[in-house]
Structures are given as structure tokens and as C-alpha cells.
Design a protein around this motif. Structure first.
Motif, PDB file in Angstrom:
ATOM      1  N   ASP A 115       6.370 -46.890  -2.260  1.00  5.65           N
ATOM      2  CA  ASP A 115       5.684 -47.522  -2.681  1.00  5.65           C
ATOM      3  C   ASP A 115       4.231 -48.082  -1.777  1.00  5.65           C
ATOM      4  OD1 ASP A 115       6.342 -48.378  -5.230  1.00  5.65           O
ATOM      5  OD2 ASP A 115       7.761 -49.888  -3.785  1.00  5.65           O
ATOM      6  N   ILE A 116       4.036 -47.257  -1.159  1.00  5.16           N
ATOM      7  CA  ILE A 116       2.726 -47.108  -0.079  1.00  5.16           C
ATOM      8  C   ILE A 116       2.482 -45.693  -0.109  1.00  5.16           C
ATOM      9  CG2 ILE A 116       2.152 -47.262   2.454  1.00  5.16           C
ATOM     10  CD1 ILE A 116       4.614 -48.870   2.857  1.00  5.16           C
ATOM     11  N   GLU A 117       0.777 -46.054  -0.231  1.00  5.21           N
ATOM     12  CA  GLU A 117      -0.339 -44.771  -0.270  1.00  5.21           C
ATOM     13  C   GLU A 117       0.095 -43.898   0.910  1.00  5.21           C
ATOM     14  OE1 GLU A 117      -4.445 -43.431  -0.411  1.00  5.21           O
ATOM     15  OE2 GLU A 117      -3.812 -45.657  -0.090  1.00  5.21           O
ATOM     16  N   PHE A 118       0.272 -42.548   0.359  1.00  2.00           N
ATOM     17  CA  PHE A 118       0.560 -41.436   1.508  1.00  2.00           C
ATOM     18  C   PHE A 118      -0.376 -41.632   2.561  1.00  2.00           C
ATOM     19  CE2 PHE A 118      -0.184 -37.310   3.669  1.00  2.00           C
ATOM     20  CZ  PHE A 118       1.006 -36.252   3.480  1.00  2.00           C
ATOM     21  N   ALA A 119       1.014 -41.337   4.121  1.00  2.00           N
ATOM     22  CA  ALA A 119      -0.237 -41.476   5.269  1.00  2.00           C
ATOM     23  C   ALA A 119      -0.625 -42.597   5.305  1.00  2.00           C
ATOM     24  CB  ALA A 119      -1.373 -40.064   5.174  1.00  2.00           C
ATOM     25  N   THR A 120      -0.250 -43.713   5.279  1.00  2.00           N
ATOM     26  CA  THR A 120      -0.107 -44.800   5.375  1.00  2.00           C
ATOM     27  C   THR A 120       1.037 -45.491   5.975  1.00  2.00           C
ATOM     28  OG1 THR A 120      -2.191 -45.086   3.703  1.00  2.00           O
ATOM     29  CG2 THR A 120      -0.709 -47.060   4.869  1.00  2.00           C
ATOM     30  N   LEU A 121       0.612 -46.566   7.067  1.00  2.00           N
ATOM     31  CA  LEU A 121       1.495 -46.864   8.335  1.00  2.00           C
ATOM     32  C   LEU A 121       2.008 -48.218   7.372  1.00  2.00           C
ATOM     33  CD1 LEU A 121       2.688 -45.461  11.499  1.00  2.00           C
ATOM     34  CD2 LEU A 121       3.613 -44.713   9.459  1.00  2.00           C
ATOM     35  N   ARG A 122       3.112 -48.754   7.519  1.00  2.00           N
ATOM     36  CA  ARG A 122       3.399 -50.359   7.337  1.00  2.00           C
ATOM     37  C   ARG A 122       4.540 -51.296   8.111  1.00  2.00           C
ATOM     38  NH1 ARG A 122      -1.293 -50.099   6.534  1.00  2.00           N
ATOM     39  NH2 ARG A 122      -2.277 -51.077   4.709  1.00  2.00           N
ATOM     40  N   LEU A 123       4.886 -52.125   8.859  1.00  2.00           N
ATOM     41  CA  LEU A 123       5.844 -52.506   9.832  1.00  2.00           C
ATOM     42  C   LEU A 123       6.422 -54.139   9.152  1.00  2.00           C
ATOM     43  CD1 LEU A 123       4.523 -52.329  12.662  1.00  2.00           C
ATOM     44  CD2 LEU A 123       5.473 -50.051  11.460  1.00  2.00           C
ATOM     45  N   LYS A 124       7.713 -54.295   8.903  1.00  2.00           N
ATOM     46  CA  LYS A 124       7.897 -55.157   8.626  1.00  2.00           C
ATOM     47  C   LYS A 124       9.262 -55.781   9.099  1.00  2.00           C
ATOM     48  CE  LYS A 124      10.067 -54.264   3.951  1.00  2.00           C
ATOM     49  NZ  LYS A 124      10.010 -55.690   2.810  1.00  2.00           N
ATOM     50  N   ARG A 125       9.762 -57.307   9.337  1.00  2.00           N
ATOM     51  CA  ARG A 125      11.116 -57.251   9.141  1.00  2.00           C
ATOM     52  C   ARG A 125      11.331 -57.830   8.144  1.00  2.00           C
ATOM     53  NH1 ARG A 125      13.752 -58.052  13.826  1.00  2.00           N
ATOM     54  NH2 ARG A 125      12.806 -57.802  15.704  1.00  2.00           N
ATOM     55  N   SER A 126      12.911 -57.340   8.028  1.00  2.00           N
ATOM     56  CA  SER A 126      13.842 -57.979   7.110  1.00  2.00           C
ATOM     57  C   SER A 126      13.410 -58.025   5.425  1.00  2.00           C
ATOM     58  CB  SER A 126      13.813 -59.478   6.881  1.00  2.00           C
ATOM     59  OG  SER A 126      14.371 -59.786   5.930  1.00  2.00           O
ATOM     60  N   GLY A 127      13.052 -58.419   4.714  1.00  5.71           N
ATOM     61  CA  GLY A 127      12.679 -58.214   3.084  1.00  5.71           C
ATOM     62  C   GLY A 127      13.748 -57.139   2.504  1.00  5.71           C
ATOM     63  N   VAL A 150      10.010 -49.117   9.574  1.00  6.33           N
ATOM     64  CA  VAL A 150       8.615 -49.153   9.811  1.00  6.33           C
ATOM     65  C   VAL A 150       8.664 -47.447   8.837  1.00  6.33           C
ATOM     66  CG1 VAL A 150       7.058 -46.741  11.072  1.00  6.33           C
ATOM     67  CG2 VAL A 150       8.319 -48.073  12.543  1.00  6.33           C
ATOM     68  N   ARG A 151       7.500 -48.011   8.217  1.00  7.56           N
ATOM     69  CA  ARG A 151       6.916 -47.632   6.544  1.00  7.56           C
ATOM     70  C   ARG A 151       6.160 -46.626   6.502  1.00  7.56           C
ATOM     71  NH1 ARG A 151       6.261 -52.894   4.065  1.00  7.56           N
ATOM     72  NH2 ARG A 151       7.474 -51.938   1.691  1.00  7.56           N
ATOM     73  N   VAL A 152       7.044 -44.822   6.296  1.00 10.76           N
ATOM     74  CA  VAL A 152       5.785 -44.179   6.228  1.00 10.76           C
ATOM     75  C   VAL A 152       5.617 -44.103   5.368  1.00 10.76           C
ATOM     76  CG1 VAL A 152       4.980 -41.731   7.701  1.00 10.76           C
ATOM     77  CG2 VAL A 152       7.475 -43.399   8.104  1.00 10.76           C
ATOM     78  N   GLY A 153       3.998 -44.154   4.365  1.00  7.70           N
ATOM     79  CA  GLY A 153       4.027 -44.190   2.998  1.00  7.70           C
ATOM     80  C   GLY A 153       4.150 -42.192   2.520  1.00  7.70           C
ATOM     81  N   ILE A 154       4.939 -42.408   1.657  1.00  5.09           N
ATOM     82  CA  ILE A 154       4.809 -41.268   0.628  1.00  5.09           C
ATOM     83  C   ILE A 154       3.526 -40.932  -0.227  1.00  5.09           C
ATOM     84  CG2 ILE A 154       7.115 -39.998   2.018  1.00  5.09           C
ATOM     85  CD1 ILE A 154       8.730 -40.967  -0.599  1.00  5.09           C
ATOM     86  N   GLY A 155       3.354 -42.003  -0.760  1.00  7.50           N
ATOM     87  CA  GLY A 155       2.992 -42.443  -2.943  1.00  7.50           C
ATOM     88  C   GLY A 155       3.879 -42.626  -3.532  1.00  7.50           C
ATOM     89  N   ARG A 156       3.330 -42.492  -4.898  1.00  6.50           N
ATOM     90  CA  ARG A 156       4.309 -42.053  -6.049  1.00  6.50           C
ATOM     91  C   ARG A 156       3.889 -41.524  -6.383  1.00  6.50           C
ATOM     92  NH1 ARG A 156       8.248 -46.438  -6.517  1.00  6.50           N
ATOM     93  NH2 ARG A 156       7.665 -45.803  -8.863  1.00  6.50           N
ATOM     94  N   PRO A 157       4.979 -40.148  -7.189  1.00 10.92           N
ATOM     95  CA  PRO A 157       5.114 -39.146  -7.952  1.00 10.92           C
ATOM     96  C   PRO A 157       4.154 -38.664  -9.465  1.00 10.92           C
ATOM     97  CG  PRO A 157       7.058 -40.680  -8.754  1.00 10.92           C
ATOM     98  CD  PRO A 157       6.088 -41.486  -7.436  1.00 10.92           C
TER      99      PRO A 157
END
Length: 208
Positions: A115-127, A150-157
Motif C-alpha cells: 500500500d506504499i508507492e514503490f521506492a518509498t519508505l514509511r515508519l511506524k510503531r504498532s497498528g 520499516v515499511r518498504v514500498g513495493i506498490g500495488r500490482p
């Protein structure tokens, strides 16, 4: 801000020894060379990069993982990838936490994120886990969702491709070129989380 310093105790030759509890950074993926280039294995790629940067190699651990002990910013860190399949990642992670006495607050999981665009990083705790079977397994095994990711975006198919099939396909040639930058950035983000509060690291990483 004053950082919390977690402590642990263990015994060496019958004598109690205290020290700083390590961070545990786990990269998710499936085992075996046939999966190594898959989108689902980008978390494991990050751990391989961290090991290479530290001048070490991952070794088999009885918890069901490949692991190495390193130091980042002067503190102990265990980096690891489970040797189980993705949907059984929780057992090895919980086993590593017990063995190294790493508290939940010092667990960082690096994983692919549809759910994150390819080559984009997003960080979070919990959820929530967003349908990610590796995260679901970890949350169940450690008894909590309250760990860093550490959420590494791969994008949607593309089109109507099944997401389960998409994550098990290799990155394209164009994507592999971008991985040369993305994987080190994800490794750096994981390292920053060991020395700075989540909000501070988010401000740096999310602004890129």
C-alpha cells in the motif's frame, strides 16, 4: 529527549552479568535462492546489506533464523532473517527475542508494503498488519502489535494481478536499479531508529 536504556541480566559461569539489552532488527522474506529476488524479500535484502556494511555474515541460529550480532552507534544490535516461510516468521522472531533478551520496545521489523508507492519508505510503531502474513505471524507470536516497522514500498500490482502472485515475482530491471538506493536508505532508517525517537526519524525519512 532522554533515551530509555533497557537492561538485561544473564549468568556466565554461575555469575550474574548485567548489560544493555540489544536491539533486534528483523528483515522478512522467504528462504531459498528461488525467492531471493522477490518483492516479498526486500526486508531480507535490507538485513543482508546491513551485514555487509558491518563486515560480517549471517549465521544459522537455533531460533530458526540467520543472525549476526553487530554494534551500531556504540550499542548492541542483532540483525536477522527468519529461515521459515513468511507466514511462519513469528516463531523465529519470538525465539530470537527470548535468546538475546531483546524487549518488544527494541524490535524493528523491515518488510515489504503493497500500500506504499514503490521506492518509498514509511515508519511506524504498532497498528494493523495490512494483510501482511509475516506481520500477522509476528504479532501473534510476540503477543503484541506494538513494535517498530520499516515499511518498504513495493506498490500495488498492475491491472488485476493477484497481490499474492505479485509479491512473489522478482523486481523488474528498472526496479532493481532503484533498489541500489532504496535498500541502503531502509538500512539507514532502521539504524536511526536505534538512536533517535520515532517521530524524529519519521521527520527525516518521510521528507525524502
Amino acid at each position: 529527549m532522554r533515551y530509555l536504556r533497557w537492561r538485561f541480566r544473564h549468568h556466565v559461569n554461575g555469575r550474574e552479568v548485567t548489560g544493555e539489552a540489544p536491539w533486534l532488527i528483523v528483515g522478512l522474506g522467504n528462504p531459498g535462492p528461488q525467492y531471493a529476488g522477490n518483492r516479498h524479500n526486500v526486508g531480507a535484502m535490507v538485513i543482508d546489506r546491513m551485514a555487509r556494511d558491518a563486515g560480517t555474515s549471517l549465521r544459522a541460529h537455533k531460533a530458526g533464523a540467520l543472525a549476526a550480532s553487530i554494534r551500531l552507534a556504540g550499542q548492541p544490535v542483532v540483525i536477522a532473517t527468519p529461515t521459515s516461510y513468511m507466514n511462519e516468521s513469528g516463531g523465529p522472531v519470538a525465539g530470537l527475542m527470548r535468546f538475546f533478551k531483546a524487549p518488544l520496545e527494541r524490535l524493528i521489523v523491515v518488510h515489504d508494503e503493497l500500500d506504499i508507492e514503490f521506492a518509498t519508505l514509511r515508519l511506524k510503531r504498532s497498528g494493523g498488519e495490512g494483510g501482511h502474513n509475516g506481520l500477522k505471524s509476528i504479532s501473534k507470536s510476540v503477543g503484541s502489535k506494538d513494535y517498530l516497522r520499516v515499511r518498504v514500498g513495493i506498490g500495488r500490482p498492475p491491472g488485476r494481478m493477484d497481490p499474492a502472485a505479485y509479491v512473489l515475482k522478482n523486481f523488474t530491471a528498472t526496479e532493481r536499479a532503484e533498489l541500489e538506493f532504496l535498500v541502503p536508505e531502509a538500512a539507514e532508517a532502521a539504524e536511526l531508529l536505534t538512536v533517535k525517537p520515532l517521530n524524529d526519524v519519521q521527520n527525516v525519512v518521510h521528507a525524502r
